[in-house]
Design an enzyme around this catalytic site. Sequence first.
Site, PDB file in Angstrom:
ATOM      1  N   GLU A   1       0.862  -1.192   0.000  1.00 26.34           N
ATOM      2  CA  GLU A   1       0.000   0.000   0.000  1.00 26.34           C
ATOM      3  C   GLU A   1       0.906   1.253   0.000  1.00 26.34           C
ATOM      4  O   GLU A   1       1.932   1.273   0.702  1.00 26.34           O
ATOM      5  CB  GLU A   1      -0.829  -0.052   1.298  1.00 26.34           C
ATOM      6  CG  GLU A   1      -1.765   1.096   1.546  1.00 26.34           C
ATOM      7  CD  GLU A   1      -2.488   0.948   2.908  1.00 26.34           C
ATOM      8  OE1 GLU A   1      -2.065   0.107   3.748  1.00 26.34           O
ATOM      9  OE2 GLU A   1      -3.478   1.678   3.124  1.00 26.34           O
TER      10      GLU A   1
ATOM     11  N   LYS B   1      -9.714   1.895  -1.733  1.00 25.29           N
ATOM     12  CA  LYS B   1      -9.934   1.233  -0.432  1.00 25.29           C
ATOM     13  C   LYS B   1     -11.296   1.618   0.151  1.00 25.29           C
ATOM     14  O   LYS B   1     -11.579   2.818   0.333  1.00 25.29           O
ATOM     15  CB  LYS B   1      -8.796   1.650   0.507  1.00 25.29           C
ATOM     16  CG  LYS B   1      -8.740   0.929   1.836  1.00 25.29           C
ATOM     17  CD  LYS B   1      -7.482   1.394   2.583  1.00 25.29           C
ATOM     18  CE  LYS B   1      -7.234   0.654   3.874  1.00 25.29           C
ATOM     19  NZ  LYS B   1      -5.970   1.089   4.523  1.00 25.29           N
TER      20      LYS B   1
ATOM     21  N   CYS C   1      -4.977  -3.482   2.697  1.00 23.57           N
ATOM     22  CA  CYS C   1      -4.679  -3.494   4.124  1.00 23.57           C
ATOM     23  C   CYS C   1      -5.899  -3.772   5.006  1.00 23.57           C
ATOM     24  O   CYS C   1      -6.416  -4.869   5.020  1.00 23.57           O
ATOM     25  CB  CYS C   1      -3.967  -2.191   4.496  1.00 23.57           C
ATOM     26  SG  CYS C   1      -2.950  -2.384   5.980  1.00 23.57           S
TER      27      CYS C   1
HETATM   28  C1  ACM Z   1      -3.959   0.050   7.212  1.00 24.65           C
HETATM   29  O1  ACM Z   1      -5.069  -0.165   6.728  1.00 24.65           O
HETATM   30  N1  ACM Z   1      -3.010   0.661   6.524  1.00 24.65           N
HETATM   31  C2  ACM Z   1      -3.639  -0.362   8.589  1.00 24.65           C
END
Ligand code: ACM
Length: 261
Positions: A38, A108, A141
């Site tokens: 990420e 995301k 993530c």
């Molecule tokens: C995250 O979602 N970067 C912990």
Amino acid sequence: MKIGFVQSAPVFGEKRLNFDAVCRLLTGYKADLLVLPELFATGYAFTSADEVKGLADSTEGETAEFARQLAVSTGAVIIAGFIERENDCYYNASLMADDSGLLSAYRKIHLFNKEKLWFSPGNRPPEVVRVRDVNIGMMICFDWIFPETCRSLALKGADIIAHPANLVLPWAQQAMVTRCIENHVFAVTANRIGTEQRGDDNFIFTGQSRITGCRGEILASVEDNETCVKTVEIDPSVARDKSVNPYNDLLKDRRSQFYSS
Ligand code: ACM
């Protein structure tokens, strides 16, 4: 097919340096799919909206072009986290590129912690992209903690879940074992290492990137907190058989009428 991850140690705000570090790590590597962490080129611990703005890219920007070049040099489909700018919105996103350029981008949907200050939440469902006869879904993530993310990708036919990460909580690496078992999919979690102390934050990233198989087996992992690349050969079609035994099927046996949404 050969799939792998890059575990890197981004330096905050130093895009060119971070591109070069990934290039160095991948020198001489050939693969079919490579997953980068990420926000691998920008770093993570933003302290203002202006920082986010200054490091963002469009889907035709320098990070997408870097991924395309990496696809050319490695032969792989590249998946990599970046800040996507669209109009006045900024997304914590992940792109998929091959040697012809961008194939897909995912924004995301479950933002973590102060990401909610900097980013707009993803406004599209996670999708599965068929590329080179393999079905690949992306999540980023913290999406791991919502089992619905992996489940919806599995329901859309994902063979492999590509999971760029900047993990700071200690659970995701083990949890991905369960996600892979319950959906009978492969997962590539590409985490970063290092620390970022900026503003009030002091993030320690947990490394331990891994490739998890359909039965929860760890196919590749990094025990040490080192920058590295790991690859493994898999047969992605194995993920398509969701039967547990002659009577049970992970997707067909769902009783969705008894699940509240
Ligand atoms: C995250 O979602 N970067 C912990």
